[in-house]
Scaffold this motif. Structure first.
Motif, PDB file in Angstrom:
ATOM      1  N   LYS A  34       0.832  -1.209   0.000  1.00 60.58           N
ATOM      2  CA  LYS A  34       0.000   0.000   0.000  1.00 60.58           C
ATOM      3  C   LYS A  34       0.866   1.258   0.000  1.00 60.58           C
ATOM      4  O   LYS A  34       0.514   2.259  -0.652  1.00 60.58           O
ATOM      5  N   ASN A  83       2.174   1.686  -3.538  1.00 56.30           N
ATOM      6  CA  ASN A  83       1.080   2.138  -4.393  1.00 56.30           C
ATOM      7  C   ASN A  83       0.796   3.618  -4.169  1.00 56.30           C
ATOM      8  O   ASN A  83       0.607   4.376  -5.130  1.00 56.30           O
ATOM      9  N   ILE A  99      -4.265  -4.924  -5.177  1.00 59.10           N
ATOM     10  CA  ILE A  99      -3.515  -3.675  -5.014  1.00 59.10           C
ATOM     11  C   ILE A  99      -2.202  -3.744  -5.784  1.00 59.10           C
ATOM     12  O   ILE A  99      -1.725  -2.732  -6.301  1.00 59.10           O
ATOM     13  N   HIS A 122      -3.011  -2.693  -9.259  1.00 57.71           N
ATOM     14  CA  HIS A 122      -3.204  -1.240  -9.314  1.00 57.71           C
ATOM     15  C   HIS A 122      -1.862  -0.519  -9.262  1.00 57.71           C
ATOM     16  O   HIS A 122      -1.615   0.417 -10.041  1.00 57.71           O
ATOM     17  N   PHE A 123      -0.996  -0.937  -8.376  1.00 57.27           N
ATOM     18  CA  PHE A 123       0.335  -0.339  -8.244  1.00 57.27           C
ATOM     19  C   PHE A 123       1.091  -0.391  -9.560  1.00 57.27           C
ATOM     20  O   PHE A 123       1.605   0.624 -10.058  1.00 57.27           O
ATOM     21  N   TYR A 164      -0.193   1.962 -12.289  1.00 59.71           N
ATOM     22  CA  TYR A 164       0.043   3.399 -12.159  1.00 59.71           C
ATOM     23  C   TYR A 164       1.519   3.773 -12.245  1.00 59.71           C
ATOM     24  O   TYR A 164       1.821   4.931 -12.551  1.00 59.71           O
ATOM     25  N   ALA A 196       7.862  -2.754  -8.223  1.00 55.05           N
ATOM     26  CA  ALA A 196       7.004  -2.910  -9.399  1.00 55.05           C
ATOM     27  C   ALA A 196       7.550  -3.967 -10.344  1.00 55.05           C
ATOM     28  O   ALA A 196       6.784  -4.694 -10.994  1.00 55.05           O
TER      29      ALA A 196
END
Length: 214
Positions: A9, A12, A121, A124-125, A128, A153
């Motif tokens: 988190k 992210n 998550i 999503h990370f 982006y 990543a």
């Protein structure tokens, strides 16, 4: 190496805030610029990114199966403001996620697709990190992320399978490109996910040629 939920988190959050910094540079005139996502101009890419934030925020609050959250709006003068609001909303929603096993409904993977928070998550990370690069490249701006973000990543990116499914319409990523032996982490992420590091060079060259002949 496996990241725990708190670390993921945090990564992210930092990646999304980097995307916010880049998107703040977008002007109304920029919305028609081409992007490395060949199906979308910059306005359409921002609309997609905004919808994804809204969808993931809904998924974090047990409403991801509602397709209205995932619907991209037509880009317009409020595109940047809408993106910034959606980015803050998804970060706030992720703060509330307390366990790695919490279920996220992600209908873009299939009508009944559900993933644990640690994977959702992670998706999503990675998105982006890549989409922040897409926006920066569309604006012809430099893009730099901290090495620890890129290393995290890269672990997720390299777990994304390659194959014929990446050539299908609507595929999240294009087929992987060959990676030079001396590639840095960002280059490896982008090329494994089918992004060309030279994207934009031909556009700039064509623009220079057009200016010279004017």
């Amino acid at each position: 190496m496996r990241m725990n939920l708190m670390a993921l988190k945090a990564f992210n959050d930092r990646a999304v805030r980097e995307s916010i910094a880049v998107v703040r540079r977008v002007t109304l005139e920029d919305l028609t610029r081409p992007t490395p996502c060949s199906a979308w101009n910059l306005g359409e890419l921002l609309a997609h990114m905004t919808a994804q934030h809204r969808g993931f925020a809904a998924a974090a609050r047990a409403d991801g199966g509602n397709l209205t959250h995932w619907k991209a709006e037509a880009p317009g003068p409020e595109a940047v403001g809408q993106y910034l609001a959606a980015a803050e909303a998804v970060l706030a929603a992720f703060v509330e996620v307390g366990t790695e096993e919490q279920e996220f409904a992600l209908p873009e993977f299939g009508a009944d697709a559900v993933f644990p928070a640690i994977r959702a998550i992670g998706f999503h990370f990675l998105d982006y990190v890549v989409h922040a690069w897409d926006v920066a490249r569309a604006l012809d701006l430099p893009f730099v992320l901290d090495p620890d973000i890129l290393d995290a990543a890269l672990l997720i990116a390299m777990a994304v399978p390659n194959g014929a499914h990446r050539t299908k319409p609507g595929a999240a990523f294009a087929p992987s490109l060959p990676e030079p032996a001396d590639s840095d982490a960002l280059s490896r992420i982008l090329m494994h996910l089918g992004r060309s590091l030279s994207w934009g060079a031909s556009l700039r060259s064509r623009g220079s040629a057009d200016m010279g002949s004017a």
